[in-house]
Design a protein around this motif. Structure first.
Motif, PDB file in Angstrom:
ATOM      1  N   ASN A  61       8.139  26.846  -7.793  1.00  0.00           N
ATOM      2  CA  ASN A  61       8.594  26.851  -9.189  1.00  0.00           C
ATOM      3  C   ASN A  61       8.705  25.437  -9.750  1.00  0.00           C
ATOM      4  OD1 ASN A  61       8.819  29.640  -9.088  1.00  0.00           O
ATOM      5  ND2 ASN A  61      10.972  29.567  -8.416  1.00  0.00           N
ATOM      6  N   THR A 114       5.241  23.882 -10.371  1.00  0.00           N
ATOM      7  CA  THR A 114       4.621  24.480 -11.562  1.00  0.00           C
ATOM      8  C   THR A 114       5.155  23.846 -12.835  1.00  0.00           C
ATOM      9  OG1 THR A 114       4.295  26.578 -10.402  1.00  0.00           O
ATOM     10  CG2 THR A 114       4.232  26.638 -12.813  1.00  0.00           C
ATOM     11  N   LYS A 115       6.479  23.668 -12.910  1.00  0.00           N
ATOM     12  CA  LYS A 115       7.088  23.060 -14.094  1.00  0.00           C
ATOM     13  C   LYS A 115       6.649  21.601 -14.263  1.00  0.00           C
ATOM     14  CE  LYS A 115      11.239  25.981 -14.059  1.00  0.00           C
ATOM     15  NZ  LYS A 115      12.710  25.989 -13.919  1.00  0.00           N
ATOM     16  N   ASP A 158       3.792  20.242 -13.135  1.00  0.00           N
ATOM     17  CA  ASP A 158       2.379  20.223 -13.539  1.00  0.00           C
ATOM     18  C   ASP A 158       2.227  20.578 -15.020  1.00  0.00           C
ATOM     19  OD1 ASP A 158       1.697  19.517 -10.988  1.00  0.00           O
ATOM     20  OD2 ASP A 158       1.161  21.565 -10.344  1.00  0.00           O
ATOM     21  N   ASP A 159       2.981  21.585 -15.484  1.00  0.00           N
ATOM     22  CA  ASP A 159       2.927  21.963 -16.905  1.00  0.00           C
ATOM     23  C   ASP A 159       3.359  20.815 -17.802  1.00  0.00           C
ATOM     24  OD1 ASP A 159       2.052  24.438 -16.145  1.00  0.00           O
ATOM     25  OD2 ASP A 159       4.029  25.409 -16.337  1.00  0.00           O
ATOM     26  N   TYR A 160       4.415  20.112 -17.364  1.00  0.00           N
ATOM     27  CA  TYR A 160       4.905  18.990 -18.176  1.00  0.00           C
ATOM     28  C   TYR A 160       3.857  17.869 -18.223  1.00  0.00           C
ATOM     29  CZ  TYR A 160       7.571  14.855 -19.542  1.00  0.00           C
ATOM     30  OH  TYR A 160       7.974  13.708 -20.177  1.00  0.00           O
ATOM     31  N   ASN A 161       3.323  17.523 -17.071  1.00  0.00           N
ATOM     32  CA  ASN A 161       2.342  16.426 -17.012  1.00  0.00           C
ATOM     33  C   ASN A 161       1.073  16.771 -17.801  1.00  0.00           C
ATOM     34  OD1 ASN A 161       4.053  14.878 -15.436  1.00  0.00           O
ATOM     35  ND2 ASN A 161       3.189  15.621 -13.497  1.00  0.00           N
ATOM     36  N   THR A 162       0.653  18.036 -17.720  1.00  0.00           N
ATOM     37  CA  THR A 162      -0.559  18.447 -18.446  1.00  0.00           C
ATOM     38  C   THR A 162      -0.333  18.429 -19.955  1.00  0.00           C
ATOM     39  OG1 THR A 162      -1.235  19.842 -16.586  1.00  0.00           O
ATOM     40  CG2 THR A 162      -2.247  20.301 -18.728  1.00  0.00           C
ATOM     41  N   SER A 163       0.811  18.988 -20.385  1.00  0.00           N
ATOM     42  CA  SER A 163       1.087  19.061 -21.827  1.00  0.00           C
ATOM     43  C   SER A 163       1.294  17.679 -22.440  1.00  0.00           C
ATOM     44  CB  SER A 163       2.321  19.933 -22.087  1.00  0.00           C
ATOM     45  OG  SER A 163       3.460  19.370 -21.458  1.00  0.00           O
TER      46      SER A 163
END
Length: 435
Positions: free
Chosen positions: A321, A324-325, A327-332
């Motif tokens: 978890n 995932t959070k 990776d989402d932050y770094n991608t966005s």
């Protein structure tokens, strides 16, 4: 009706006793008439009268006590309050029952010792001193009854009623002791107090330690600082163990090595010491210990490291978890991850801290209703301290040490799995390995 019974018994006993003691010289006259000399006749007459008075006093005491207990029992049956039950529990009727026999004895003592004035004075003084003690017993039992009754009232449950009663009883006993001394020395009470004030300076000098201990014992009692059975640590006196005795002058502590340490009572209010009663009465015993992590071993986790650590079951879901959070932050936010420093990352020390936190929370010997925390302390020259703060459910010393030892055995053994190192100062073997 019961009061009429008491009055009737009192009148009958008084009449019988009066008739009996009107014959106070009967045995004396008979002995003289039968050729006894005066001294033996007087002594035998006095002994016979004294035995008769003692039997009479015990009989009256028994009868009055039975009547009073019967009266209080019947009153309790019709009363909705528990105050009368508390009176019986604290022996108020029993103590009050002694008043009539005492008055009876004081009344007839002159008749018993009418040939022996010196004996009469001694016995009368003894009975007067007993009357003072009896008055203190009655006051104490009444105060204890009031205390027990007030404790049943919800709004007064948390009030220090017992402390106030203890202080009052201390002054009452002091007044009673001074009154007894005044009776024994045949000195008027006010004159006795005046003379006592004149020599107070000498008394304070001679009994300095006793007075200090007396004052300290009052404060210790009022503030409930120490009780028998408390575990105390008093570093100045080398005491670390259970309190086994508290007296006016000293407090005895049995250390855990079975030695006895004696501490002046007044040291409890003038020095600093630790009382472990709060821990004993709580639901757990605190574990507060840290392990020092070598700062050089702290690093960011690579994807391979994260994958490897997911094999640790208790933090597998957390890593999934959390990653995932991140990776989402770094991608966005279009974070350049060619350099690990950029954006958000997992660290081996952070994941290890989460592992230890989860391990402690799932440990069967830890109280889950009390504070559970794994935290970093400020870095030192000996590394980065990682502290475990929790409470063991078992407060017994041996079991507590075993629980804490098992926890840190596991934690220290788990450290290498996170590519961390425990900091320790170099030893001889460390230098020998360089050769």
């Amino acid at each position: 009706m019961i009061q009429d019974q008491v009055n009737t018994v009192t009148e009958n006993v008084s009449e019988v006793a009066t008739e009996a003691f009107e014959l106070k010289s009967f045995l004396y006259d008979k002995l003289i008439a039968n050729g006894f000399s005066e001294d033996p006749a007087r002594y035998l007459n006095m002994i016979a009268l004294l035995i008769s008075l003692v039997i009479l006093v015990f009989m009256v005491d028994f009868i009055v006590r039975k009547i009073l207990l019967n009266m209080f029992t019947k009153f309790a049956q019709v009363s909705k309050s528990n105050f009368d039950d508390l009176l019986v529990k604290n022996k108020v009727p029993k103590n009050i029952a002694h008043i009539l026999p005492l008055l009876l004895a004081l009344h007839f003592i002159p008749d018993v010792f009418f040939h022996f004035d010196s004996f009469e004075i001694i016995v009368e003084k003894g009975l007067q001193v007993f009357a003072i003690v009896l008055a203190l017993w009655i006051v104490r039992s009444l105060l204890h009854t009031v205390k027990d009754f007030l404790k049943t009232l919800p709004r007064l449950k948390d009030k220090p009623i017992e402390s106030y009663i203890q202080v009052f009883m201390i002054f009452a006993w002091v007044a009673g002791i001074m009154s007894a001394i005044a009776v024994i020395t045949n000195t008027p009470f006010l004159q006795f107090l005046t003379g006592l004030g004149a020599i107070s300076a000498i008394i304070i000098l001679v009994f300095k330690d006793t007075i200090l201990g007396f004052v300290a014992s009052i404060q210790v009692s009022i503030n409930d600082m120490v009780r028998i059975g408390d575990w105390v640590t008093f570093e100045k006196f080398g005491a670390d163990g259970d309190v086994i005795e508290i007296t006016l002058a000293t407090v005895k502590v049995q250390n855990f090595d079975k030695t006895i340490t004696t501490i002046p009572t007044y040291a409890l209010i003038s020095e600093s010491f630790k009382n472990w009663r709060g821990m004993s009465s709580s639901e757990g015993r605190r574990i507060k210990r840290s392990v020092n992590i070598k700062t050089e071993s702290v690093k960011y986790l690579s994807p391979d490291d994260v994958t490897r650590l997911k094999g640790i079951q208790i933090i597998s879901d957390y890593l999934t978890n959390r990653q995932t959070k991140i990776d989402d932050y770094n991608t966005s936010n279009n974070i350049d991850k060619s350099l690990a420093l950029n954006g958000r990352n997992l660290t081996n020390i952070g994941v290890f801290r989460k592992y230890v936190q989860t391990y402690i929370e799932n440990h069967s010997a830890i109280n889950k209703d009390m504070t559970i925390m794994v935290r970093q302390l400020a870095p030192t020259t000996q590394g980065l301290p990682l502290e475990i703060y929790a409470f063991s459910s078992d407060k017994r010393w041996e079991n507590y040490e075993s629980i804490m030892g098992d926890i840190f055995d596991h934690v220290i053994a788990a450290i290498p799995y996170f590519d961390l190192e425990v900091f320790e100062l170099p030893s001889n073997s460390s230098f020998s390995n360089l050769n």
